[in-house]
Design a protein around this motif. Structure first.
Motif, PDB file in Angstrom:
ATOM      1  N   SER A   1       0.849  -1.204   0.000  1.00  0.00           N
ATOM      2  CA  SER A   1       0.000   0.000   0.000  1.00  0.00           C
ATOM      3  C   SER A   1       0.882   1.250   0.000  1.00  0.00           C
ATOM      4  O   SER A   1       0.647   2.190  -0.763  1.00  0.00           O
ATOM      5  CB  SER A   1      -0.900   0.036   1.234  1.00  0.00           C
TER       6      SER A   1
ATOM      7  N   GLY B   1      -1.465   4.512  -2.749  1.00  0.00           N
ATOM      8  CA  GLY B   1      -2.899   4.639  -3.041  1.00  0.00           C
ATOM      9  C   GLY B   1      -3.739   4.227  -1.850  1.00  0.00           C
ATOM     10  O   GLY B   1      -3.411   4.581  -0.710  1.00  0.00           O
ATOM     11  N   PRO B   2      -4.809   3.462  -2.077  1.00  0.00           N
ATOM     12  CA  PRO B   2      -5.699   3.049  -0.982  1.00  0.00           C
ATOM     13  C   PRO B   2      -5.040   1.988  -0.104  1.00  0.00           C
ATOM     14  O   PRO B   2      -3.953   1.494  -0.422  1.00  0.00           O
ATOM     15  CB  PRO B   2      -6.882   2.430  -1.736  1.00  0.00           C
TER      16      PRO B   2
ATOM     17  N   LYS C   1      -7.752   7.409  -1.586  1.00  0.00           N
ATOM     18  CA  LYS C   1      -6.729   6.967  -0.613  1.00  0.00           C
ATOM     19  C   LYS C   1      -7.367   6.352   0.629  1.00  0.00           C
ATOM     20  O   LYS C   1      -6.793   5.473   1.264  1.00  0.00           O
ATOM     21  CB  LYS C   1      -5.871   8.167  -0.206  1.00  0.00           C
TER      22      LYS C   1
END
Ligand SMILES: Cc1ncc(COP(=O)(O)O)c(C=O)c1O
Length: 333
Positions: A27, A32-33, A306
């Motif tokens: 991650s 990102g998320p 995010k």
């Protein structure tokens, strides 16, 4: 949701629930998320994998109907066939496997002797070499009729164990994710081939995780066929569940299969090496690495916020990597 799925008897041979944990390094690397992994590679029996969740229900169903042996099959390095062989060994029932040659070009002799091929032998399956055809279930029917002529009562677990009962078994993945997470993930991402995994996840989401997108990545390089098979399985499973599913909601993405089934490509190998290097996670270049490559491409495209939680389903396939030369995987030099 549990109530609906628990109405069907199962073997109890898969080690469930499988773990779910965050992939913090990946991650952070992608920026990102928050990515989580659902470890369906850890279903236990015969080194595990996604098919055991299906077999748990599908094998019980055919044994209760009186079968005295099982016919299934797959390519030489089939994870599915290896898991059927392990389940039959544990259930004490003879297992016959169609072994399809000609779908995947062998990169070395290891392809025929190592990984899943070796394990299916270890689990005592009887192998029937068959030429690959676009309708693999036909070959399973041929083997079953030969067994019937010899006085047996065989049951077929179709290619990929992608039957309606197998898909109902796979919907348990969504029940587990619902129980394991504090809030529903924005998306669940996985590899899709014979349709049963996708059907199970999509059905589970429609029943119990309606806010979550179920995104399958075609790994067969046949997205139209995969979508059709997924829809057909959901329709038939819906009849057994008494549920009408929205087949238009099936979200199958193409573009990550590479030139054809079983052929690794650069993005897939990069994803495989990244998962190994950052997380100690073993992916395979036919299925799970292609779906992780798909997840990475969605993160890179900015598809997710995010703040989102995204679940990557590790569907297994680890055993197959031993059927490759290191150079085919871009390892060791
Ligand atoms: C490791 C792995 N992942 C994903 C899949 C795809 O599952 P399905 O055939 O149900 O689409 C398979 C099928 O063999 C598999 O072995």
């Amino acid at each position: 949701m549990r109530g609906i799925l628990d109405a069907f008897p199962r073997m109890g041979i898969a080690h469930l629930p499988t773990p779910l944990h965050p992939l913090n390094n990946l991650s952070q690397h992608l920026g990102g998320p928050r990515i989580w992994v659902k470890r369906d590679d850890l279903t236990g029996l015969g080194t595990g994998g996604n098919k055991l969740r299906k077999i748990d229900y599908a094998l019980r169903d055919v044994l209760d109907a009186g079968a005295d042996c099982v016919v299934s099959g797959g390519v030489v390095q089939s994870n599915s066939a290896r898991q059927v062989a392990a389940a039959c060994a544990a259930a004490g029932i003879p297992c016959h496997l169609a072994v399809f040659e000609g779908r995947v070009e062998a990169g070395s002799e290891r392809y025929y002797t190592s990984g899943n091929a070796l394990l299916s032998d270890l689990f005592g399956a009887t192998k029937h070499p068959m030429p690959w055809s676009s309708d693999p279930n036909q070959a399973l029917k041929t083997i079953a009729s030969r067994l019937r002529a010899d006085g047996f009562d065989p049951a077929i677990l179709p290619y990929g164990v992608s039957s309606p009962m197998g898909a109902i078994g796979y919907a348990t993945l969504i029940a587990e994710i619902g129980e394991q997470m504090d809030r529903a993930p924005a998306a669940i991402i996985f590899a899709s081939g014979s349709g049963g995994t996708h059907a199970g996840i999509a059905m589970g989401c429609q029943i119990g995780l309606q806010q979550t997108q179920a995104i399958g990545f075609d790994i067969d390089a046949q997205p139209d066929r995969v979508r059709q098979d997924t829809a057909a399985i959901m329709l038939a499973a819906g009849k057994r569940l008494g549920w009408i599913f929205d087949l238009d909601a099936i979200d199958l993405r193409s573009g990550m299969a590479g030139p054809s089934y079983g052929v690794p490509h650069e993005k897939c190998l990069e994803a495989m090496r990244l998962a190994g290097r950052l997380e100690g996670l073993v992916l395979d270049p036919t299925y799970s690495a292609k779906s992780l490559a798909g997840l990475i491409s969605l993160v890179m495209d900015g598809t997710f916020d995010k703040a989102d939680d995204i679940v990557f389903v590790h569907t297994g396939g680890d055993a197959a990597i031993f059927a490759y030369e290191p150079s085919q995987l871009g390892l060791m030099g």
